[in-house]
Design a protein around this motif. Sequence first.
Motif, PDB file in Angstrom:
ATOM      1  N   ASP A 141       6.717   9.920   5.417  1.00  0.00           N
ATOM      2  CA  ASP A 141       6.070   8.614   5.211  1.00  0.00           C
ATOM      3  C   ASP A 141       4.997   8.664   4.122  1.00  0.00           C
ATOM      4  O   ASP A 141       3.999   7.950   4.175  1.00  0.00           O
ATOM      5  CB  ASP A 141       5.451   8.087   6.521  1.00  0.00           C
ATOM      6  CG  ASP A 141       6.494   7.894   7.604  1.00  0.00           C
ATOM      7  OD1 ASP A 141       7.584   7.396   7.283  1.00  0.00           O
ATOM      8  OD2 ASP A 141       6.216   8.256   8.766  1.00  0.00           O
ATOM      9  N   VAL A 142       5.196   9.522   3.141  1.00  0.00           N
ATOM     10  CA  VAL A 142       4.268   9.637   2.016  1.00  0.00           C
ATOM     11  C   VAL A 142       4.983   9.210   0.738  1.00  0.00           C
ATOM     12  O   VAL A 142       6.161   9.514   0.542  1.00  0.00           O
ATOM     13  CB  VAL A 142       3.764  11.094   1.877  1.00  0.00           C
ATOM     14  CG1 VAL A 142       3.083  11.314   0.535  1.00  0.00           C
ATOM     15  CG2 VAL A 142       2.813  11.429   3.020  1.00  0.00           C
ATOM     16  N   ASP A 143       4.280   8.476  -0.122  1.00  0.00           N
ATOM     17  CA  ASP A 143       4.866   8.013  -1.379  1.00  0.00           C
ATOM     18  C   ASP A 143       4.543   8.934  -2.549  1.00  0.00           C
ATOM     19  O   ASP A 143       5.391   9.225  -3.389  1.00  0.00           O
ATOM     20  CB  ASP A 143       4.364   6.596  -1.705  1.00  0.00           C
ATOM     21  CG  ASP A 143       4.756   5.595  -0.629  1.00  0.00           C
ATOM     22  OD1 ASP A 143       5.954   5.314  -0.503  1.00  0.00           O
ATOM     23  OD2 ASP A 143       3.855   5.119   0.094  1.00  0.00           O
ATOM     24  N   MET A 151       0.848  -1.206   0.000  1.00  0.00           N
ATOM     25  CA  MET A 151       0.000   0.000   0.000  1.00  0.00           C
ATOM     26  C   MET A 151       0.875   1.245   0.000  1.00  0.00           C
ATOM     27  O   MET A 151       1.818   1.357   0.776  1.00  0.00           O
ATOM     28  CB  MET A 151      -0.882   0.013   1.244  1.00  0.00           C
ATOM     29  CG  MET A 151      -1.880  -1.112   1.307  1.00  0.00           C
ATOM     30  SD  MET A 151      -3.336  -0.831   0.256  1.00  0.00           S
ATOM     31  CE  MET A 151      -4.308   0.219   1.312  1.00  0.00           C
ATOM     32  N   GLU A 152       0.533   2.171  -0.892  1.00  0.00           N
ATOM     33  CA  GLU A 152       1.262   3.434  -0.940  1.00  0.00           C
ATOM     34  C   GLU A 152       0.476   4.507  -0.189  1.00  0.00           C
ATOM     35  O   GLU A 152      -0.741   4.601  -0.324  1.00  0.00           O
ATOM     36  CB  GLU A 152       1.447   3.877  -2.395  1.00  0.00           C
ATOM     37  CG  GLU A 152       2.379   2.977  -3.190  1.00  0.00           C
ATOM     38  CD  GLU A 152       2.553   3.479  -4.611  1.00  0.00           C
ATOM     39  OE1 GLU A 152       3.691   3.469  -5.091  1.00  0.00           O
ATOM     40  OE2 GLU A 152       1.545   3.877  -5.236  1.00  0.00           O
ATOM     41  N   ASN A 153       1.185   5.310   0.585  1.00  0.00           N
ATOM     42  CA  ASN A 153       0.552   6.417   1.290  1.00  0.00           C
ATOM     43  C   ASN A 153       0.463   7.624   0.365  1.00  0.00           C
ATOM     44  O   ASN A 153       1.473   8.061  -0.185  1.00  0.00           O
ATOM     45  CB  ASN A 153       1.357   6.786   2.536  1.00  0.00           C
ATOM     46  CG  ASN A 153       1.217   5.755   3.640  1.00  0.00           C
ATOM     47  OD1 ASN A 153       0.181   5.107   3.768  1.00  0.00           O
ATOM     48  ND2 ASN A 153       2.253   5.591   4.435  1.00  0.00           N
ATOM     49  N   GLN A 175      -7.397  -0.825  -3.223  1.00  0.00           N
ATOM     50  CA  GLN A 175      -6.559  -1.856  -2.596  1.00  0.00           C
ATOM     51  C   GLN A 175      -5.080  -1.520  -2.703  1.00  0.00           C
ATOM     52  O   GLN A 175      -4.237  -2.230  -2.157  1.00  0.00           O
ATOM     53  CB  GLN A 175      -6.823  -3.212  -3.249  1.00  0.00           C
ATOM     54  CG  GLN A 175      -6.564  -3.248  -4.747  1.00  0.00           C
ATOM     55  CD  GLN A 175      -6.875  -4.602  -5.364  1.00  0.00           C
ATOM     56  OE1 GLN A 175      -6.534  -5.647  -4.804  1.00  0.00           O
ATOM     57  NE2 GLN A 175      -7.549  -4.594  -6.514  1.00  0.00           N
ATOM     58  N   TYR A 176      -4.764  -0.430  -3.402  1.00  0.00           N
ATOM     59  CA  TYR A 176      -3.364  -0.073  -3.627  1.00  0.00           C
ATOM     60  C   TYR A 176      -2.902   1.142  -2.840  1.00  0.00           C
ATOM     61  O   TYR A 176      -1.717   1.321  -2.597  1.00  0.00           O
ATOM     62  CB  TYR A 176      -3.121   0.209  -5.118  1.00  0.00           C
ATOM     63  CG  TYR A 176      -3.535  -0.911  -6.029  1.00  0.00           C
ATOM     64  CD1 TYR A 176      -2.837  -2.123  -6.039  1.00  0.00           C
ATOM     65  CD2 TYR A 176      -4.648  -0.773  -6.867  1.00  0.00           C
ATOM     66  CE1 TYR A 176      -3.226  -3.159  -6.877  1.00  0.00           C
ATOM     67  CE2 TYR A 176      -5.034  -1.807  -7.698  1.00  0.00           C
ATOM     68  CZ  TYR A 176      -4.323  -2.994  -7.703  1.00  0.00           C
ATOM     69  OH  TYR A 176      -4.722  -4.023  -8.529  1.00  0.00           O
TER      70      TYR A 176
END
Length: 204
Positions: free
Chosen positions: A64-66, A1-3, A25-26
């Motif tokens: 912590d963010v993508d 999972m990407e933030n 879901q991603y």
Amino acid sequence: MENILVVGATGTTGKKVVSLLKASQYFEPVAMVRKESQVDEFLVQDIKTVVGDLTEDVSHTVLDVDKIVFAAGSGGENVVQVDQEGAKKIIDAAKAGGIRKFVMLSSMGADQPGKVPALKEYLVAKQNADEYLQASAVPYVIIRPGSLTNEKGTGRIQMANSLDNQGSISREDVAKVLTKALNDDGPINEVFEIIAGNDLISWD
């Protein structure tokens, strides 16, 4: 999972983006809110939040963010400080934080602000933010919709790097485009104009 940091999460379009990401879901949405009093609205939905004001330091919001969706706007009240300079602050933070994709909600007409005198200040601010992002070396997608409506989305749009015709599009469909643009197999470093149309929302 990407933030996914959603800047402007309390706005009409931003809320729709957050909901779509939550159902995905991603992706895991991180709702950026301006005031502590806005946190509970998202916590009750089990959605992560971060408090940040675009007129102040926002470097902490990208931890912590993508990837980022920038859907914030001042509603015409403070376009330079929020729509332009606030966007630049988030872009700077994205660059320093190694963000993998920045999806910018812009506006049709941002490439030629002088053509719409009534919206010139807003469109100049959007143009400056877009150009700043393009020069930042942060991987980006810029989405420029026509006039936004609150009608139910159809899931069908007309999209091109530049459209000859003006038009409108539902916020729901704009949110779907912004969310789809986050995908790794989606476009990189491109600008798209979108209005309601007949084509399914897709990058194929």
